[in-house]
Design a protein around this motif. Structure first.
Motif, PDB file in Angstrom:
ATOM      1  N   ASN A 298       0.823  -1.214   0.000  1.00 14.72           N
ATOM      2  CA  ASN A 298       0.000   0.000   0.000  1.00 14.72           C
ATOM      3  C   ASN A 298       0.856   1.263   0.000  1.00 14.72           C
ATOM      4  OD1 ASN A 298      -2.318  -1.507   0.018  1.00 14.72           O
ATOM      5  ND2 ASN A 298      -2.958  -0.949   2.085  1.00 14.72           N
ATOM      6  N   TYR A 301       1.942   2.263  -3.465  1.00 16.75           N
ATOM      7  CA  TYR A 301       0.864   2.904  -4.231  1.00 16.75           C
ATOM      8  C   TYR A 301       0.623   4.327  -3.719  1.00 16.75           C
ATOM      9  CZ  TYR A 301      -0.684  -1.108  -7.003  1.00 16.75           C
ATOM     10  OH  TYR A 301      -0.759  -2.122  -7.929  1.00 16.75           O
ATOM     11  N   TRP A 324      -4.821  -0.335  -7.763  1.00 20.45           N
ATOM     12  CA  TRP A 324      -4.646  -0.689  -6.343  1.00 20.45           C
ATOM     13  C   TRP A 324      -5.960  -1.154  -5.736  1.00 20.45           C
ATOM     14  CZ3 TRP A 324      -7.180   2.146  -2.430  1.00 20.45           C
ATOM     15  CH2 TRP A 324      -6.926   1.667  -1.131  1.00 20.45           C
ATOM     16  N   GLU A 325      -7.030  -0.415  -6.011  1.00 17.71           N
ATOM     17  CA  GLU A 325      -8.328  -0.691  -5.404  1.00 17.71           C
ATOM     18  C   GLU A 325      -8.850  -2.071  -5.774  1.00 17.71           C
ATOM     19  OE1 GLU A 325     -12.108   2.201  -4.602  1.00 17.71           O
ATOM     20  OE2 GLU A 325     -11.595   1.811  -6.693  1.00 17.71           O
ATOM     21  N   CYS A 328      -6.387  -4.686  -3.638  1.00 17.83           N
ATOM     22  CA  CYS A 328      -5.908  -4.496  -2.265  1.00 17.83           C
ATOM     23  C   CYS A 328      -6.644  -5.417  -1.292  1.00 17.83           C
ATOM     24  CB  CYS A 328      -6.068  -3.043  -1.834  1.00 17.83           C
ATOM     25  SG  CYS A 328      -7.774  -2.500  -1.634  1.00 17.83           S
ATOM     26  N   TYR A 331      -8.091  -1.885   2.586  1.00 19.38           N
ATOM     27  CA  TYR A 331      -8.381  -0.592   1.962  1.00 19.38           C
ATOM     28  C   TYR A 331      -7.799   0.509   2.849  1.00 19.38           C
ATOM     29  CZ  TYR A 331     -10.978   2.324  -1.318  1.00 19.38           C
ATOM     30  OH  TYR A 331     -11.322   3.194  -2.324  1.00 19.38           O
TER      31      TYR A 331
END
Length: 489
Positions: A298, A301, A324-325, A328, A331
């Motif tokens: 994360n 990103y 990414w969403e 992942c 979140y």
């Protein structure tokens, strides 16, 4: 729960069921590195009857400190002692640093004072010195350094590094060259950090040629091996000075030194290429990072999307965000905040709101930073009611480290000025009550503005003087004169 000394294999796969089924650091970071999740996992572990090895505790402390999770670090360190695990002097030096970060410098001094004389060696003295330097306590730092010299406890570059960092932070970088000279006379070998802080000090006085001479000296000396941090430091200095071509050459050297594919090195490359405005290189390094780390973290990103936003490549940032969403496991509201802020900057309030709600649906509650972003927008557009709602939400959420979130003085004065202008006594009183949730003592300027609001609205408050006394607030002469009008039966 027992904490066991460990002197043999570091494998956890074959140990008995009385031990934790996985390495402690893996357990604590099972659900990510956020303060809340780490604390929850640590509390669950401490309540259990499971044992762990000493190496696990030490490694976990390093990992927690690297993520700036100081409160859980201190709690685990204290448990080491309470449960019978022997601390080395190195452990005690680390514990001293944690006490300073969590409970303050006085508590750290008390811890140091109560250590046995056998523990008061160069490690613990250096740790205390570093605490003074971080707190910018110049006199105490200089006095302790002199005492260390008297006791012949200056055995490495660490104390010199701490002092040089202090002088750079307090705006006295011109003192650094003399410390470098003293270090050399003492026949103490500088390390990479020494050279990096020396370069930063020279950059602070705009001596860029001096920075380049330090690099040349490192090359001639040969005892301290160059690593990627040296070149990231050099590149950052050159970017700050506007020497983008030289900075990019330093970044090329950084890449050559990153043979072991250090994640932080990739992230510095992306950030620094972004600061030179080189979007093509940003994307190239991003592709290299993704190849080296297919399961991209994360934080990577977050760094990439922030860099693209800074370069005004919003479509690229959105594409990276969607990537990414879609994959992942956790979140991260911090990543969403970057795009929310970008949308707000473009006055795309609806897009920002939609993303906030989408994050909420995915389990990521808006944090204080999220509400700060919206607060800034509402203040600029004059929507003061929504601004107060944002402050309420931010106070309720609190800071990520568990501390209280407090609005800035500028924001508070802005809102109180509006209540005064609108003669809105009720709104001002509700806002003061809200501030009390996050402040131990509300600023006297807030009460002065409250008194002016009562006066502007032509309203009275017979208890205002008694209220100020109870709140331990002393207002200025102008407000005192208004009290004669406001504070009547």
């Amino acid at each position: 729960m027992a904490l066991r000394q460990f002197r043999h294999s570091k494998s956890v796969t074959k140990r008995s069921k009385k031990y934790l089924e996985e390495a402690l650091y893996k357990r604590l970071f099972r659900e990510g590195s956020s303060e809340v999740s780490v604390r929850q996992q640590l509390n669950q572990f401490l309540k259990s009857s499971k044992s762990v090895y000493k190496w696990e505790v030490g490694y976990t402390l390093r990992k927690l400190r690297r993520h700036k999770r100081f409160y859980p670090s201190l709690k685990l360190s204290e448990t080491m002692t309470y449960r019978g695990m022997n601390k080395t002097v190195s452990d005690q030096a680390i514990h001293l640093d944690l006490v300073a970060k969590v409970r303050g410098i006085t508590a750290a001094e008390n811890y140091f004072t109560n250590l046995p004389d056998t523990s008061k060696n160069h490690l613990c003295y250096s740790s205390l010195l570093n605490c003074y330097c971080k707190e910018l306590m110049t006199e105490k730092a200089e006095a302790l350094m002199e005492k260390m010299k008297e006791l012949r406890l200056v055995e490495s570059s660490l104390p010199f590094n701490s002092l040089m960092t202090l002088y750079t932070k307090i705006g006295q970088p011109e003192k650094v060259p003399a410390i470098i000279q003293e270090l050399k006379v003492s026949n103490i070998m500088p390390d990479t950090y020494t050279y990096n802080v020396w370069m930063r000090a020279l950059a602070a006085v705009n001596d860029i040629s001096g920075v380049e001479r330090v690099i040349d000296e490192m090359k001639r000396d040969g005892r301290v091996s160059f690593d990627w941090t040296t070149y990231s430091n050099l590149a950052s200095i050159l970017v700050d000075a506007g020497y983008f071509d030289k900075a990019e050459k330093a970044l090329q050297e950084l890449e050559k030194k990153n043979a072991h594919k250090d994640l932080s090195a990739f992230q510095f490359l992306i950030t620094l290429y972004g600061r030179t405005g080189n979007l093509l290189e940003v994307y190239r390094v991003w592709r290299s990072l993704r190849l080296a780390f297919p399961k991209t973290a994360n934080i990577s990103y977050l760094n990439m999307i922030q860099t693209l936003v800074n370069l005004k490549d919003l479509s690229g940032a959105e594409k990276c965000f969607r990537e990414w969403e879609s994959g992942c496991s956790i979140y991260d509201i911090r990543i969403a905040n970057v795009l929310i802020k970008a949308y707000i900057k473009e006055a795309s309030l609806e897009k920002a709101k939609e993303l906030k709600e989408r994050a909420r649906r995915r389990g990521a509650k808006p944090n204080a930073k999220t509400w700060e972003i919206f607060l800034d927008y509402y203040l600029k557009t004059g929507d003061f009611k929504s601004a107060v709602d944002c402050i309420d939400n931010a106070i309720t959420m609190g800071k990520g480290d568990g501390g209280k979130w407090v609005p800035t003085k500028e924001v508070t004065e802005n809102l109180m000025a509006n209540f005064e202008k609108e003669k809105d006594v009720q709104g001002a009183e509700c806002f003061v009550d809200l501030l009390k949730k996050s402040m131990d003592v509300v600023w006297f300027e807030v009460f002065e503005a409250l008194i002016r609001t009562y006066h502007a609205a032509g309203k009275t408050s017979p208890v205002m003087r008694r209220r100020l006394k109870m709140e331990h607030v002393e207002v200025g002469d102008a407000a005192k004169k208004l009290l004669d009008v406001v504070c009547v039966d």
